[in-house]
Scaffold this motif. Structure first.
Motif, PDB file in Angstrom:
ATOM      1  N   ASN A 154       6.035  -6.560  -5.214  1.00 19.19           N
ATOM      2  CA  ASN A 154       6.777  -6.662  -6.465  1.00 19.19           C
ATOM      3  C   ASN A 154       5.871  -6.129  -7.564  1.00 19.19           C
ATOM      4  OD1 ASN A 154       8.541  -7.247  -8.505  1.00 19.19           O
ATOM      5  ND2 ASN A 154       8.118  -9.430  -8.514  1.00 19.19           N
ATOM      6  N   VAL A 155       6.199  -4.976  -8.085  1.00 19.35           N
ATOM      7  CA  VAL A 155       5.391  -4.347  -9.131  1.00 19.35           C
ATOM      8  C   VAL A 155       5.995  -4.742 -10.483  1.00 19.35           C
ATOM      9  CG1 VAL A 155       4.488  -2.171 -10.044  1.00 19.35           C
ATOM     10  CG2 VAL A 155       4.853  -2.430  -7.585  1.00 19.35           C
ATOM     11  N   PRO A 156       5.238  -5.425 -11.334  1.00 16.66           N
ATOM     12  CA  PRO A 156       5.798  -5.953 -12.576  1.00 16.66           C
ATOM     13  C   PRO A 156       5.871  -4.951 -13.734  1.00 16.66           C
ATOM     14  CG  PRO A 156       3.538  -6.691 -12.333  1.00 16.66           C
ATOM     15  CD  PRO A 156       3.886  -5.917 -11.082  1.00 16.66           C
ATOM     16  N   PHE A 157       5.609  -3.678 -13.469  1.00 10.70           N
ATOM     17  CA  PHE A 157       5.632  -2.656 -14.521  1.00 10.70           C
ATOM     18  C   PHE A 157       6.114  -1.341 -13.921  1.00 10.70           C
ATOM     19  CE2 PHE A 157       1.350  -3.503 -12.877  1.00 10.70           C
ATOM     20  CZ  PHE A 157       1.098  -2.324 -12.195  1.00 10.70           C
ATOM     21  N   GLY A 158       6.603  -0.446 -14.766  1.00 16.26           N
ATOM     22  CA  GLY A 158       6.978   0.883 -14.325  1.00 16.26           C
ATOM     23  C   GLY A 158       5.738   1.670 -13.958  1.00 16.26           C
ATOM     24  N   PHE A 159       5.868   2.606 -13.001  1.00 13.43           N
ATOM     25  CA  PHE A 159       4.705   3.374 -12.557  1.00 13.43           C
ATOM     26  C   PHE A 159       5.147   4.718 -11.996  1.00 13.43           C
ATOM     27  CE2 PHE A 159       6.206   1.147  -8.843  1.00 13.43           C
ATOM     28  CZ  PHE A 159       5.972   2.006  -7.774  1.00 13.43           C
ATOM     29  N   SER A 160       4.182   5.586 -11.800  1.00 16.48           N
ATOM     30  CA  SER A 160       4.414   6.885 -11.165  1.00 16.48           C
ATOM     31  C   SER A 160       3.639   6.944  -9.862  1.00 16.48           C
ATOM     32  CB  SER A 160       3.955   8.028 -12.069  1.00 16.48           C
ATOM     33  OG  SER A 160       4.733   8.075 -13.241  1.00 16.48           O
ATOM     34  N   ALA A 161       4.239   7.590  -8.882  1.00 18.46           N
ATOM     35  CA  ALA A 161       3.588   7.857  -7.589  1.00 18.46           C
ATOM     36  C   ALA A 161       3.925   9.295  -7.247  1.00 18.46           C
ATOM     37  CB  ALA A 161       4.084   6.908  -6.513  1.00 18.46           C
ATOM     38  N   GLY A 162       2.911  10.134  -7.156  1.00 16.01           N
ATOM     39  CA  GLY A 162       3.174  11.550  -6.969  1.00 16.01           C
ATOM     40  C   GLY A 162       3.969  12.050  -8.166  1.00 16.01           C
ATOM     41  N   ARG A 215      -6.893  -8.206   2.682  1.00 12.99           N
ATOM     42  CA  ARG A 215      -5.757  -8.168   1.764  1.00 12.99           C
ATOM     43  C   ARG A 215      -5.027  -6.837   1.840  1.00 12.99           C
ATOM     44  NH1 ARG A 215      -7.299  -9.689  -4.140  1.00 12.99           N
ATOM     45  NH2 ARG A 215      -8.029  -7.573  -4.049  1.00 12.99           N
ATOM     46  N   ALA A 216      -3.750  -6.889   1.500  1.00 12.71           N
ATOM     47  CA  ALA A 216      -2.954  -5.681   1.350  1.00 12.71           C
ATOM     48  C   ALA A 216      -2.655  -5.537  -0.136  1.00 12.71           C
ATOM     49  CB  ALA A 216      -1.669  -5.784   2.152  1.00 12.71           C
ATOM     50  N   VAL A 217      -3.064  -4.421  -0.734  1.00 16.41           N
ATOM     51  CA  VAL A 217      -2.886  -4.240  -2.174  1.00 16.41           C
ATOM     52  C   VAL A 217      -2.469  -2.809  -2.503  1.00 16.41           C
ATOM     53  CG1 VAL A 217      -4.571  -6.010  -2.825  1.00 16.41           C
ATOM     54  CG2 VAL A 217      -5.298  -3.656  -2.615  1.00 16.41           C
ATOM     55  N   VAL A 233      -3.452   2.644  -1.777  1.00 12.43           N
ATOM     56  CA  VAL A 233      -2.753   1.612  -1.017  1.00 12.43           C
ATOM     57  C   VAL A 233      -3.713   1.180   0.073  1.00 12.43           C
ATOM     58  CG1 VAL A 233      -0.794   1.120   0.509  1.00 12.43           C
ATOM     59  CG2 VAL A 233      -0.485   2.639  -1.456  1.00 12.43           C
ATOM     60  N   SER A 234      -3.840  -0.126   0.274  1.00 10.23           N
ATOM     61  CA  SER A 234      -4.707  -0.570   1.360  1.00 10.23           C
ATOM     62  C   SER A 234      -4.117  -1.776   2.063  1.00 10.23           C
ATOM     63  CB  SER A 234      -6.116  -0.878   0.856  1.00 10.23           C
ATOM     64  OG  SER A 234      -6.099  -1.966  -0.034  1.00 10.23           O
ATOM     65  N   LEU A 278      -0.891  -7.406  -5.247  1.00 12.14           N
ATOM     66  CA  LEU A 278      -0.915  -7.851  -3.858  1.00 12.14           C
ATOM     67  C   LEU A 278       0.403  -7.555  -3.176  1.00 12.14           C
ATOM     68  CD1 LEU A 278      -2.698 -11.302  -4.138  1.00 12.14           C
ATOM     69  CD2 LEU A 278      -3.635  -9.173  -3.287  1.00 12.14           C
ATOM     70  N   ALA A 279       0.324  -7.115  -1.938  1.00 15.79           N
ATOM     71  CA  ALA A 279       1.504  -6.826  -1.142  1.00 15.79           C
ATOM     72  C   ALA A 279       1.616  -7.893  -0.058  1.00 15.79           C
ATOM     73  CB  ALA A 279       1.380  -5.449  -0.490  1.00 15.79           C
ATOM     74  N   ARG A 280       2.778  -7.973   0.529  1.00 11.65           N
ATOM     75  CA  ARG A 280       2.979  -8.869   1.669  1.00 11.65           C
ATOM     76  C   ARG A 280       3.590  -8.045   2.781  1.00 11.65           C
ATOM     77  NH1 ARG A 280       6.658  -9.431  -2.158  1.00 11.65           N
ATOM     78  NH2 ARG A 280       8.822  -9.540  -1.583  1.00 11.65           N
TER      79      ARG A 280
END
Length: 134
Positions: free
Chosen positions: A31-39, A83-85, A100-101, A131-133
């Motif tokens: 759950n990303v709490p902000f807008g973002f760019s990827a590529g 952790r996954a982040v 991404v890890s 943090l990712a799940r």
């Protein structure tokens, strides 16, 4: 060879072939709490799923599957043990996915043209981890 031996061999063959694919098929949910760019793509704040398509390619998609991008990654990113982040770089009020890890593996994302423009204007103000799940 009898039928039972052939069945056992067939099952073992399937496990050998599909086993590695199932390891790659694990998804990260975040759950990303902000807008973002990827590529080249921009995403709104919300739920996302990250999947590994191949050792150097990730797909980032919204949980509703409406928005997605496929990115070619590079090695050299460092993981967060246990952790996954998802890591983001912030420039002003804009966020860019940079890595991404998982507990076992890490991928770095290349710097986009827009991010390069912002780097010329700003020093990164902050690096954030979400943090990712699994």
């Amino acid at each position: 060879m009898n039928k039972s031996t052939l069945r056992v061999l067939a099952v073992c063959s399937l496990i050998a072939v599909l086993g590695p694919a199932s390891v790659m098929a694990q998804s990260l949910h975040v759950n990303v709490p902000f807008g973002f760019s990827a590529g080249p793509k921009s995403f709104a704040a919300g739920e996302y799923v990250v999947n590994e398509v191949s050792p150097q390619v990730l797909v980032i998609q919204s949980a509703d599957y409406h928005t997605h991008v496929m990115v070619v990654t590079h090695s050299g990113a460092t993981g967060s043990p246990g952790r996954a982040v998802l890591r983001f770089q912030r420039y002003g009020d804009q966020y860019f996915l940079s890595a991404v890890s998982t507990p076992y593996r890490a991928w770095g994302l290349p710097v986009s043209a827009r991010e390069k423009e912002l780097i010329a204007k700003w020093a990164p103000q902050k690096q954030l981890e979400v943090l990712a799940r699994k």
